[in-house]
Enzyme design. Structure first.
Site, short mmCIF file in Angstrom:
data_model
loop_
_atom_site.label_atom_id
_atom_site.label_comp_id
_atom_site.label_asym_id
_atom_site.label_seq_id
_atom_site.Cartn_x
_atom_site.Cartn_y
_atom_site.Cartn_z
N ILE A 157 8.09 -4.65 8.74
CA ILE A 157 8.00 -4.17 7.36
C ILE A 157 7.79 -2.68 7.48
O ILE A 157 6.73 -2.22 7.90
CB ILE A 157 6.88 -4.86 6.57
CG1 ILE A 157 7.20 -6.35 6.40
CG2 ILE A 157 6.71 -4.19 5.20
CD1 ILE A 157 6.11 -7.15 5.70
N LYS A 190 1.77 -9.21 9.26
CA LYS A 190 2.21 -7.82 9.43
C LYS A 190 1.09 -7.12 10.19
O LYS A 190 0.02 -6.85 9.64
CB LYS A 190 2.47 -7.15 8.08
CG LYS A 190 2.88 -5.68 8.22
CD LYS A 190 2.97 -4.98 6.86
CE LYS A 190 3.29 -3.50 7.02
NZ LYS A 190 3.29 -2.77 5.73
N TYR A 232 -12.90 -1.55 3.26
CA TYR A 232 -14.21 -0.98 2.97
C TYR A 232 -15.36 -1.94 3.25
O TYR A 232 -16.37 -1.57 3.83
CB TYR A 232 -14.30 -0.46 1.52
CG TYR A 232 -15.61 0.26 1.24
CD1 TYR A 232 -15.77 1.59 1.63
CD2 TYR A 232 -16.67 -0.39 0.65
CE1 TYR A 232 -16.98 2.25 1.40
CE2 TYR A 232 -17.88 0.25 0.42
CZ TYR A 232 -18.03 1.58 0.81
OH TYR A 232 -19.23 2.21 0.60
N ARG A 242 -6.80 1.68 8.10
CA ARG A 242 -7.05 1.90 6.68
C ARG A 242 -8.19 1.03 6.14
O ARG A 242 -8.84 1.40 5.18
CB ARG A 242 -5.78 1.63 5.87
CG ARG A 242 -4.70 2.69 6.08
CD ARG A 242 -3.47 2.39 5.23
NE ARG A 242 -2.47 3.43 5.37
CZ ARG A 242 -2.37 4.50 4.62
NH1 ARG A 242 -3.24 4.71 3.65
NH2 ARG A 242 -1.42 5.39 4.81
N THR A 265 0.82 -1.21 0.00
CA THR A 265 0.00 0.00 0.00
C THR A 265 0.86 1.26 0.00
O THR A 265 0.46 2.28 -0.57
CB THR A 265 -0.96 -0.01 1.19
OG1 THR A 265 -0.25 -0.32 2.39
CG2 THR A 265 -2.05 -1.06 0.99
N TYR A 310 -1.86 -9.16 6.46
CA TYR A 310 -1.59 -7.74 6.74
C TYR A 310 -2.84 -7.12 7.35
O TYR A 310 -3.83 -6.89 6.67
CB TYR A 310 -1.19 -7.03 5.44
CG TYR A 310 -0.84 -5.56 5.57
CD1 TYR A 310 -0.61 -4.96 6.81
CD2 TYR A 310 -0.75 -4.77 4.43
CE1 TYR A 310 -0.30 -3.61 6.90
CE2 TYR A 310 -0.43 -3.42 4.52
CZ TYR A 310 -0.21 -2.84 5.76
OH TYR A 310 0.09 -1.51 5.86
#
Length: 291
Positions: free
Chosen positions: A206, A164, A109, A140, A46, A135
């Site tokens: 990361i 992650k 979303y 987000r 991202t 992840y």
């Protein structure tokens, strides 16, 4: 999975002022990281503005990084989204022969239930033999993947090898570290918490800031993994301000300003992101000049 222990970096996608991909800058960024202590590279995450990268550009970016890397470091490729069938199709049809692992962001979303998360990742795991790094980034995606779901996936699928975790929640890290299978990796996705996670038994990070200061950041994480907290925190304290700065407005606009100051790439981002403000650019420039 020793390949994913230490410092991985979520590479930005450099753009020219006309918003085309700057492949010369990308080559420079990759070599800079390889030569300065980064342990593995993450492509098209991202931070790489994957949401605004076309399929053709993605193919070109992968090709350039694979050729530049020339098998020097492990490579992780971002393949994720909120359309499970599309993710499964890409995972099962893409040539992954030069890729060491897949980083798959939690569906955004759609706000799936915990069972929805499980079934999404189950479908991906069954579509490939490649190692998968989950992840979780609820800030987000709008939904937290709870530790119980992560650990259920870790126990049920041998190729789900790591998470992650980027919820900026120390207690969630601690729960994962306490209850994880012995060979499952907890990787920090929060630059500000990465050292503490490493000291608590995590497997590294990361990182976003790591690509700009790979020598210092990877040394800090290495010291953390070795339990050398006093030496590690000296580096952490030195980097606290710049970590705050790069996330002050949006990511990756902040880190691109740092890389611009280092002479690696321009500060350009694609809409709906915009360049860092003049005030933020000034703060970052001052920090880099005094580093």
């Amino acid at each position: 999975m020793q390949k994913f222990i230490g410092t991985g970096v979520a590479l930005v996608t450099p753009f020219k002022e006309d918003l085309t991909v700057d492949f010369d800058a990308l080559i420079k960024l990759v070599n800079f990281n390889i030569e300065n202590g980064t342990d593995y590279l993450v492509i098209n995450g991202t931070t790489g503005e994957s949401a605004t990268i076309s399929r053709e550009e993605k193919e070109q970016i992968i090709d350039v990084i694979v050729k530049t890397n020339n098998k020097r470091l492990p490579l992780v490729l971002g393949i994720g989204g909120n359309n499970t069938l599309a993710v499964v199709k890409e995972v099962s049809t893409r040539d992954l022969s030069q890729i060491d692992g897949i980083l798959s962001v939690a569906p955004y979303y759609s706000k799936p239930t915990q069972e929805g998360f499980y079934q999404h990742y189950k479908a991906i795991a069954e579509a490939t033999e490649k190692p998968i790094i989950l992840y979780n980034v609820p800030g987000r995606t709008a939904r937290n993947m709870e530790p119980a779901t992560t650990l259920r996936l870790a126990k049920d699928f041998s190729n789900i090898v790591a998470v992650k975790e980027a919820g900026n929640n120390q207690q969630q890290y601690n729960t994962l570290l306490k209850d994880k299978p012995a060979d499952f990796l907890i990787i920090s996705g929060d630059d500000d918490l990465a050292l503490g996670v490493a000291l608590a038994g995590g497997s590294g990070v990361i990182s976003v800031i790591g690509q700009a200061f790979p020598k210092e950041f990877s040394k800090m994480i290495k010291l953390g993994l070795e339990g050398k907290n006093v030496e590690a925190y000296k580096i952490h304290f030195k980097m606290m301000d710049i970590i705050d700065y790069i996330f002050e407005e949006n990511n990756p606009a902040g880190i691109k300003v740092v890389l611009k100051e280092l002479g690696i790439c321009a500060g350009t981002v694609r809409l709906p992101l915009v360049k860092a403000s003049a005030e933020l650019q000034a703060k970052i420039a001052k920090y880099v000049s005094n580093f």
